[in-house]
Design a protein around this motif. Sequence first.
Motif, PDB file in Angstrom:
ATOM      1  N   ASP A 188      -4.874  -5.073  -9.641  1.00 32.88           N
ATOM      2  CA  ASP A 188      -5.100  -6.432  -8.862  1.00 32.88           C
ATOM      3  C   ASP A 188      -3.844  -7.120  -8.687  1.00 32.88           C
ATOM      4  N   GLU A 201       1.114   8.500  -9.036  1.00 26.01           N
ATOM      5  CA  GLU A 201      -0.089   7.894  -8.735  1.00 26.01           C
ATOM      6  C   GLU A 201       0.185   6.745  -7.918  1.00 26.01           C
ATOM      7  N   VAL A 202      -0.706   6.449  -7.043  1.00 26.39           N
ATOM      8  CA  VAL A 202      -0.586   5.315  -6.036  1.00 26.39           C
ATOM      9  C   VAL A 202      -0.761   3.876  -7.012  1.00 26.39           C
ATOM     10  N   TYR A 224      -0.698   0.815  -6.327  1.00 27.92           N
ATOM     11  CA  TYR A 224      -1.298  -0.383  -5.532  1.00 27.92           C
ATOM     12  C   TYR A 224      -2.797  -0.082  -5.515  1.00 27.92           C
ATOM     13  N   ASP A 225      -3.398   1.016  -5.627  1.00 28.42           N
ATOM     14  CA  ASP A 225      -4.914   1.146  -5.423  1.00 28.42           C
ATOM     15  C   ASP A 225      -5.533   0.767  -6.787  1.00 28.42           C
ATOM     16  N   ARG A 226      -4.724   0.907  -7.840  1.00 27.89           N
ATOM     17  CA  ARG A 226      -5.215   0.935  -9.003  1.00 27.89           C
ATOM     18  C   ARG A 226      -5.201  -0.412  -9.775  1.00 27.89           C
ATOM     19  N   PRO A 258       0.755  -1.309   0.041  1.00 24.45           N
ATOM     20  CA  PRO A 258       0.090  -0.011   0.091  1.00 24.45           C
ATOM     21  C   PRO A 258       0.780   1.375   0.090  1.00 24.45           C
TER      22      PRO A 258
END
Length: 78
Positions: A63, A56-57, A59-61, A23
């Motif tokens: 799978d 841009e993070v 991890y959030d985008r 994360p």
Amino acid sequence: MEKHLVIKISGSTEEPKELTIHPGTTVKDVLDSLGISRNMILTQDPASGTPFGIDEVLYDRVDNGSKLYCVPQMEVGR
């Protein structure tokens, strides 16, 4: 928690790179950890995909198990 990614580097004869992210991991973090120039971008589709932003993070985008492509930035138009 972590996610495992496979990253294919455009123009490279090397095997795709496997990477574990956590994360808060950004695109910049991924490029730096792979030793790749920031003139490259990450995308999920090298032909027509929208690139991820450098800060841009990631991890959030994505799978777990996603395959990403590292391609050169292209300027379009004038």
